[in-house]
Design a protein around this motif. Structure first.
Motif, PDB file in Angstrom:
ATOM      1  N   MET A   1       0.821  -1.197   0.000  1.00 33.34           N
ATOM      2  CA  MET A   1       0.000   0.000   0.000  1.00 33.34           C
ATOM      3  C   MET A   1       0.869   1.266   0.000  1.00 33.34           C
ATOM      4  O   MET A   1       0.454   2.287  -0.526  1.00 33.34           O
ATOM      5  N   LEU A   2       2.049   1.167   0.598  1.00 27.12           N
ATOM      6  CA  LEU A   2       2.942   2.319   0.638  1.00 27.12           C
ATOM      7  C   LEU A   2       3.383   2.726  -0.767  1.00 27.12           C
ATOM      8  O   LEU A   2       3.463   3.909  -1.081  1.00 27.12           O
ATOM      9  N   GLN A   3       3.627   1.749  -1.626  1.00 25.27           N
ATOM     10  CA  GLN A   3       4.027   2.045  -3.003  1.00 25.27           C
ATOM     11  C   GLN A   3       2.908   2.721  -3.777  1.00 25.27           C
ATOM     12  O   GLN A   3       3.164   3.473  -4.708  1.00 25.27           O
ATOM     13  N   ARG A   4       1.657   2.473  -3.387  1.00 24.32           N
ATOM     14  CA  ARG A   4       0.521   3.104  -4.060  1.00 24.32           C
ATOM     15  C   ARG A   4       0.208   4.480  -3.465  1.00 24.32           C
ATOM     16  O   ARG A   4      -0.697   5.165  -3.932  1.00 24.32           O
ATOM     17  N   GLY A   5       0.953   4.874  -2.418  1.00 23.36           N
ATOM     18  CA  GLY A   5       0.762   6.213  -1.872  1.00 23.36           C
ATOM     19  C   GLY A   5       0.004   6.253  -0.567  1.00 23.36           C
ATOM     20  O   GLY A   5      -0.306   7.327  -0.063  1.00 23.36           O
ATOM     21  N   THR A   6      -0.345   5.108   0.010  1.00 15.69           N
ATOM     22  CA  THR A   6      -1.071   5.085   1.268  1.00 15.69           C
ATOM     23  C   THR A   6      -0.118   4.666   2.378  1.00 15.69           C
ATOM     24  O   THR A   6       0.329   3.528   2.434  1.00 15.69           O
ATOM     25  N   ASP A   7       0.185   5.577   3.267  1.00  7.59           N
ATOM     26  CA  ASP A   7       1.099   5.310   4.376  1.00  7.59           C
ATOM     27  C   ASP A   7       0.265   5.058   5.620  1.00  7.59           C
ATOM     28  O   ASP A   7      -0.283   5.972   6.219  1.00  7.59           O
ATOM     29  N   LEU A   8       0.172   3.809   6.034  1.00 10.19           N
ATOM     30  CA  LEU A   8      -0.625   3.455   7.199  1.00 10.19           C
ATOM     31  C   LEU A   8       0.052   3.855   8.506  1.00 10.19           C
ATOM     32  O   LEU A   8      -0.595   3.917   9.548  1.00 10.19           O
ATOM     33  N   GLY A   9       1.330   4.141   8.475  1.00 12.44           N
ATOM     34  CA  GLY A   9       2.047   4.542   9.672  1.00 12.44           C
ATOM     35  C   GLY A   9       1.937   6.017   9.991  1.00 12.44           C
ATOM     36  O   GLY A   9       2.295   6.455  11.088  1.00 12.44           O
ATOM     37  N   ARG A  10       1.421   6.808   9.071  1.00 15.29           N
ATOM     38  CA  ARG A  10       1.335   8.261   9.269  1.00 15.29           C
ATOM     39  C   ARG A  10       0.477   8.640  10.482  1.00 15.29           C
ATOM     40  O   ARG A  10       0.903   9.457  11.293  1.00 15.29           O
ATOM     41  N   PRO A  11      -0.729   8.063  10.680  1.00 12.11           N
ATOM     42  CA  PRO A  11      -1.508   8.427  11.875  1.00 12.11           C
ATOM     43  C   PRO A  11      -0.796   8.034  13.175  1.00 12.11           C
ATOM     44  O   PRO A  11      -0.831   8.779  14.151  1.00 12.11           O
ATOM     45  N   VAL A  12      -0.123   6.913  13.183  1.00  9.58           N
ATOM     46  CA  VAL A  12       0.592   6.479  14.373  1.00  9.58           C
ATOM     47  C   VAL A  12       1.738   7.448  14.669  1.00  9.58           C
ATOM     48  O   VAL A  12       1.968   7.831  15.818  1.00  9.58           O
ATOM     49  N   GLN A  13       2.443   7.860  13.641  1.00 12.35           N
ATOM     50  CA  GLN A  13       3.541   8.799  13.814  1.00 12.35           C
ATOM     51  C   GLN A  13       3.025  10.157  14.301  1.00 12.35           C
ATOM     52  O   GLN A  13       3.637  10.784  15.155  1.00 12.35           O
TER      53      GLN A  13
END
Length: 85
Positions: A1-13
């Motif tokens: 998903m990160l390669q498609r532009g969705t960073d799931l870690g952003r809210p946690v960070q």
């Protein structure tokens, strides 16, 4: 998903950054007092002359045209003194 532009870690960070700022507190500042000079002549002796805004504008225009390396030693010193305001 990160390669498609969705960073799931952003809210946690973002939550971690918020919590880090919440608990870090303010840095301790050291308060110092300066004594007043004995005479006006002594006050002028330690004063550094700061270049006027017109000179700074000309130097910045030169940087935009030719780059920082094209400045003379004097122009670099004037720019440095102006940045100390």
């Amino acid at each position: 998903m990160l390669q498609r532009g969705t960073d799931l870690g952003r809210p946690v960070q973002a939550v971690g950054d918020w919590l880090g700022g919440l608990f870090s507190g303010r840095p301790r500042l050291k308060v110092t007092h300066r004594s007043q000079p004995a005479s006006p002549a002594a006050a002028r002796k330690g004063t550094i002359v700061k270049p006027e805004q017109d000179e700074i504008d000309l130097i910045l225009d030169k940087i935009s045209r030719s780059g920082y390396e094209s400045l003379s030693k004097d122009e670099k010193q004037k720019l440095f003194r102006a940045s100390q305001k």
